[in-house]
Design an enzyme around this catalytic site. Sequence first.
Site, short mmCIF file in Angstrom:
data_model
loop_
_atom_site.label_atom_id
_atom_site.label_comp_id
_atom_site.label_asym_id
_atom_site.label_seq_id
_atom_site.Cartn_x
_atom_site.Cartn_y
_atom_site.Cartn_z
N HIS A 105 0.57 -1.06 -0.25
CA HIS A 105 0.00 0.06 -0.21
C HIS A 105 0.87 1.17 -0.02
CE1 HIS A 105 1.18 -0.46 4.28
NE2 HIS A 105 0.78 1.13 4.45
N HIS A 113 4.81 0.37 0.07
CA HIS A 113 5.54 -0.69 0.97
C HIS A 113 4.58 -1.72 1.59
CE1 HIS A 113 3.72 2.81 3.08
NE2 HIS A 113 3.61 2.07 4.10
N GLU A 128 1.67 2.43 13.10
CA GLU A 128 1.79 3.15 11.68
C GLU A 128 0.92 4.54 12.00
OE1 GLU A 128 0.15 2.04 8.00
OE2 GLU A 128 0.00 0.04 8.95
#
Length: 491
Positions: free
Chosen positions: A369, A415, A429
Site C-alpha cells: 500500500h 511498502h 503506523e
Amino acid sequence: MEIRSKFSIRLIVLAITINLSLALPSSPQPYSWTGSFGDDESSEISPLRGHPSLLGVITKEVNPESSASVSSDKYELAPGQGASAELGIPFTFEDTTNPQPIRGDLGSTDPGPRTYSYDRLNPDTLAPPGSDSGDVEQAKWPMGLSHNRILPGHAGWSRQENVHNLPLATAMAGVDMKLAPWAYRELHWHKANEWGLILNGSVRLQTMNEDGQTFVDDLTEGDVWYFPSGIPHSLQGLDKGSEFMLVFDQGDFDDGGTSLASEMFLRNPKEVLSKNLQAPLTDFDDLPKDQLYIFNGTPAPKDIKEQNVTGPGGFAAGAESYTYHLSKQKSYETPGGSIKIIDPINFPIARNFSAALVTIKPGAMREIHWHGTSDEWGFFISGNARVSVYIAPTSGATFDFSAGDVSYVPATASHYIENIGNEDVVFLEVLQAPRFTDISVGQWLKLTPKQIIKDTLHLPDSLLDNLSPNKQYIVQGNTNLTSALGSRGPT
C-alpha cells in the site's frame, strides 16, 4: 706577505674545524623523513615510520596465507538464501553459521572484519533481494542506538529519534520514555503536538487548556493520549510504572528543548513571581535549583476523583477529551491478523494524527500500500518483519525490523510489512492526516478494468479473478518462508 699569512691561518682553522666536526658523534637520522623530534619518534627496536625502501614495487610480496575468500566448510546458507535473487525469498540467519552476503548467484563471501550481530538482524541489507534497486535513504532507526537520558533515583529514562539520527524522517519524531512507580514527567508544554501510546504499565495524566477546562485520567497499556502544542500537562507513573511512545509532528523535535515549569520559575525574578502570584518572597525559597524533567514523587491517590480539580471552565469531556482508551476497542479481524484504527473520526481532539495498531501473524503481511498525503512513522512493538520501499521512479530497498525499531516511509512510496518470524508482529503506523487512509494495491488491481491490467502487467485472469474489491489490510501467508519456492530449485 702579511696577506698570505692571514690566509694560511684561515685555512688551518678551517681544516681543524672540519676534522673536529667529523670526529664529533652526529644525531642519529636513520631516514631522510625523520621529523623534527628526531629520536623522540623512534625506539631502540624500530622507528616510528618505516624506511623509504618500502615505497613502490616489491617483488614476491604476495602472502599465500591471506585470502579474501571464505571456504565452503566455514559457512552455510540460510534456508531460501540459495534461491534466485529475483524471488526475494525471506530468510533469517537465526540458526546460520557465519552469515554471508549471498543471494542466489549474486554476491560473494565476506571474511571480515564484521560485526555478526548486525548481519543477523539485517539479512535483507547484507543480502538484498533482486528487486532492490537504486538509492533509498535509510528508513530504519533502532531506539536501542539512541542515547539514553537516565535520571537520578531510578526515576526513569528517555531516548528519542529525530532527523539527527534518521534524516529521512522530516515530518515526525519519536520519544521512548519510562517512568518508575510514582515518578513524574514534570509539568511542561511543547511547541509540537504530542500523540502518545502506552507500551506497558499505567499512568495518570493531567492537563488544562486555554479555556480553563481541566482533565485527569488513568491510562493503561494500549491506551492513547494527545496534547496540542502549548497545552501544559504532566504524567505520573502509577504503582507499576509505565513506558510509553510519544510521536511529535516535527521531524527535528528535541525533547530536551521542552518548556518546563521548574525552568520557567527559575528564569523569572522572585520579585516578579511574588507580585504575580500575590505571595511573600519567602514562599519561593525552596524552588528547585535545576530542572526536574523526570523525578520521583509521592504516590497518587487511588481514587482519581481526589485529583479532579475544576474551575469555571469545567471539565474537558466528549470530543474535547485528551485520552482515548484504545485498549478497549475491538480489533478488526482478518485471516492474517488484526488492526485497530484511531484517527480524528473516533478521537476528535487529535486533529491531524491518524494511526493504526496492527498485529500480523507469522507468515502474513500488511498488504502492499501507500499513503497519498502523509509520510508514515512506524514503531515495532514486537516480532520480526521486513519492509520493501519503492520510491519513484526506479528505487527500491528492503529493510529488516525487530522490536524497538523505528521505521519511516515517505508519502506515496509503496511498502508492505511482512512477518518473517515465529511470533506476532505488533506494529504502530502513524500518519499526519485527518483520516487514516491508504491505497491498497490489491484493491486497485481489482477495481481497474481487467483489460488495462492485462495489457500493462500481463497478469493472468486466474489471479485477477481471485482479488477482493475490498482492502485486505493484512494478507494471510504460509508460515513456511520458503513455500514460494515450489519446484523452482534448491534453497
